[in-house]
Design an enzyme around this catalytic site. Structure first.
Site, PDB file in Angstrom:
ATOM      1  N   HIS A   1      54.272  30.041  61.379  1.00  0.00           N
ATOM      2  CA  HIS A   1      53.619  30.236  62.682  1.00  0.00           C
ATOM      3  C   HIS A   1      54.100  29.257  63.747  1.00  0.00           C
ATOM      4  CE1 HIS A   1      49.688  32.314  64.219  1.00  0.00           C
ATOM      5  NE2 HIS A   1      50.709  32.468  65.040  1.00  0.00           N
TER       6      HIS A   1
ATOM      7  N   ASP B   1      43.933  34.861  63.004  1.00  0.00           N
ATOM      8  CA  ASP B   1      44.382  33.821  62.078  1.00  0.00           C
ATOM      9  C   ASP B   1      43.180  33.182  61.382  1.00  0.00           C
ATOM     10  OD1 ASP B   1      45.746  31.648  60.886  1.00  0.00           O
ATOM     11  OD2 ASP B   1      47.022  31.344  62.638  1.00  0.00           O
TER      12      ASP B   1
ATOM     13  N   HIS C   1      43.290  30.125  60.698  1.00  0.00           N
ATOM     14  CA  HIS C   1      43.369  28.758  61.201  1.00  0.00           C
ATOM     15  C   HIS C   1      43.417  28.734  62.725  1.00  0.00           C
ATOM     16  CE1 HIS C   1      45.311  29.041  57.208  1.00  0.00           C
ATOM     17  NE2 HIS C   1      44.638  27.933  56.957  1.00  0.00           N
TER      18      HIS C   1
ATOM     19  N   ASP D   1      45.312  26.457  64.450  1.00  0.00           N
ATOM     20  CA  ASP D   1      46.644  26.010  64.868  1.00  0.00           C
ATOM     21  C   ASP D   1      46.586  25.193  66.151  1.00  0.00           C
ATOM     22  OD1 ASP D   1      47.589  27.265  62.640  1.00  0.00           O
ATOM     23  OD2 ASP D   1      48.379  29.013  63.678  1.00  0.00           O
TER      24      ASP D   1
ATOM     25  N   HIS E   1      53.535  24.198  61.855  1.00  0.00           N
ATOM     26  CA  HIS E   1      52.944  25.540  61.920  1.00  0.00           C
ATOM     27  C   HIS E   1      51.428  25.485  62.164  1.00  0.00           C
ATOM     28  CE1 HIS E   1      51.522  26.425  57.466  1.00  0.00           C
ATOM     29  NE2 HIS E   1      51.260  25.192  57.823  1.00  0.00           N
TER      30      HIS E   1
ATOM     31  N   ASP F   1      48.752  36.161  62.262  1.00  0.00           N
ATOM     32  CA  ASP F   1      49.117  35.480  61.022  1.00  0.00           C
ATOM     33  C   ASP F   1      48.516  36.300  59.883  1.00  0.00           C
ATOM     34  OD1 ASP F   1      49.161  33.737  58.768  1.00  0.00           O
ATOM     35  OD2 ASP F   1      49.158  31.972  60.080  1.00  0.00           O
TER      36      ASP F   1
ATOM     37  N   ASP G   1      47.657  35.475  57.106  1.00  0.00           N
ATOM     38  CA  ASP G   1      46.577  34.812  56.377  1.00  0.00           C
ATOM     39  C   ASP G   1      45.226  35.001  57.062  1.00  0.00           C
ATOM     40  OD1 ASP G   1      46.068  32.733  58.269  1.00  0.00           O
ATOM     41  OD2 ASP G   1      47.467  31.367  57.289  1.00  0.00           O
TER      42      ASP G   1
ATOM     43  N   GLU H   1      54.126  34.506  58.868  1.00  0.00           N
ATOM     44  CA  GLU H   1      53.697  33.897  57.605  1.00  0.00           C
ATOM     45  C   GLU H   1      53.759  34.829  56.396  1.00  0.00           C
ATOM     46  OE1 GLU H   1      53.240  30.770  57.029  1.00  0.00           O
ATOM     47  OE2 GLU H   1      52.791  29.816  58.962  1.00  0.00           O
TER      48      GLU H   1
END
Length: 300
Positions: free
Chosen positions: A100, A123, A125, A127, A140, A227, A229, A272
């Site tokens: 990412h 996402d 996360h 980030d 990332h 992303d 994830d 990712e």
């Protein structure tokens, strides 16, 4: 209505330490992304891959706490220039990662074409780390912060300007793993976040309706940074930082379908995908299916 798309691969694996994510663009191509887009009647041009250097694996600069800073920055500068060129030529940039950290380059190339670029960050996360707040030094985990102008100058200045985006023009969807520094920054900047709690409580339909309404009125373009994830690991196992309890495959399709109906997305990246950690290219196949929905693919 999107008529022309350029696919840009970015085999970047230097923004984190789990090998294999550099093969993500190849995995997504192998899963049939170009053919999927062509079936929708959209003209697609595969621009190939951005060249990525080797970097110093696992090396953390003692002064910055950042891994592979120079190599990550160089790759992102090249990506920013390519994305800029694609938009100049009137084409929709579809960027395939890679980790990412490539969002730094994508947003640098996109945002110069808009006064108020909106960003949907799909996402697990945030980030939103910087060298000062990151527990790992993995870049990332920093692209959204860097795009806001926060962090190391080498990252924030990519593309020759900073910041690229404004905090009030961001919506994070699917968050369920945030570091302490990220939580503080979200509160300080007033960034809109739909955690898994809100998705469970409101439902994906309401989340997307609110997101589109929130961004549509005050932005002149919206970038989707997805992303894999963000999805639950059951549906997308081939990612480097899986977090259980994520967005389902069906909810993600609904989100993409609603964005397609609203006709608000002006650029996108899917990142990712790590085939080394995957099951029979399942995660890349999911990425292709979601891209199809984003571009207007329907069952009937």
């Amino acid at each position: 209505m999107i008529k022309n798309i350029s696919v840009i691969g970015v085999p970047m694996d230097l923004g984190q330490t789990r090998r294999g994510v550099d093969m993500g663009p190849s995995a997504i191509r192998y899963a049939g992304i170009v053919e999927r887009i062509e079936r929708l009647g959209i003209a697609v041009q595969d621009e190939g891959n951005i060249q990525i250097g080797l970097g110093e694996r696992y090396h953390t600069d003692p002064e910055t706490n950042l891994k592979n800073l120079k190599a990550v920055a160089k790759g992102n500068e090249s990506l920013a220039a390519k994305v800029d060129e694609v938009i100049e030529n009137g084409r929709f940039p579809l960027v395939l990662g890679g980790d990412h950290s490539i969002a730094i380059g994508t947003l640098a190339g996109v945002a110069k074409h808009y006064q108020n670029l909106g960003v949907i960050w799909y996402d697990a996360h945030g980030d939103l780390n910087t060298a000062d707040t990151s527990p790992s030094g993995n870049i990332h985990g920093m692209p959204l912060a860097a795009s806001l102008g926060l962090g190391h100058e080498v990252l924030t200045s990519i593309g020759g300007y900073s910041p690229k985006i404004k905090p009030e023009n961001i919506v994070i969807i699917g968050a369920r793993s945030l570091d302490e520094g990220e939580r503080e920054l979200i509160k300080e900047k007033g960034i809109k976040v739909y955690t898994m709690h809100e998705i469970d409580r409101l439902g994906m339909t309401k989340v997307m309706e609110e997101t589109i309404e929130y961004l549509k009125s005050k932005t002149d373009g919206i970038h989707l940074s997805l992303d894999l994830d963000g999805l639950d690991p059951h549906d997308a196992p081939g990612v480097g930082t899986p977090v259980i309890g994520g967005i389902s495959y069906r909810e993600s399709h609904l989100a993409m379908e609603m964005l397609a109906e609203a006709e608000v997305i002006t650029s996108a990246e899917f990142v990712e995908v790590n085939p080394i950690l995957d099951e029979k290219n399942k995660t890349a196949t999911v990425a292709v299916a979601l891209i199809g929905s984003l571009l207007g693919d329907k069952l009937l």
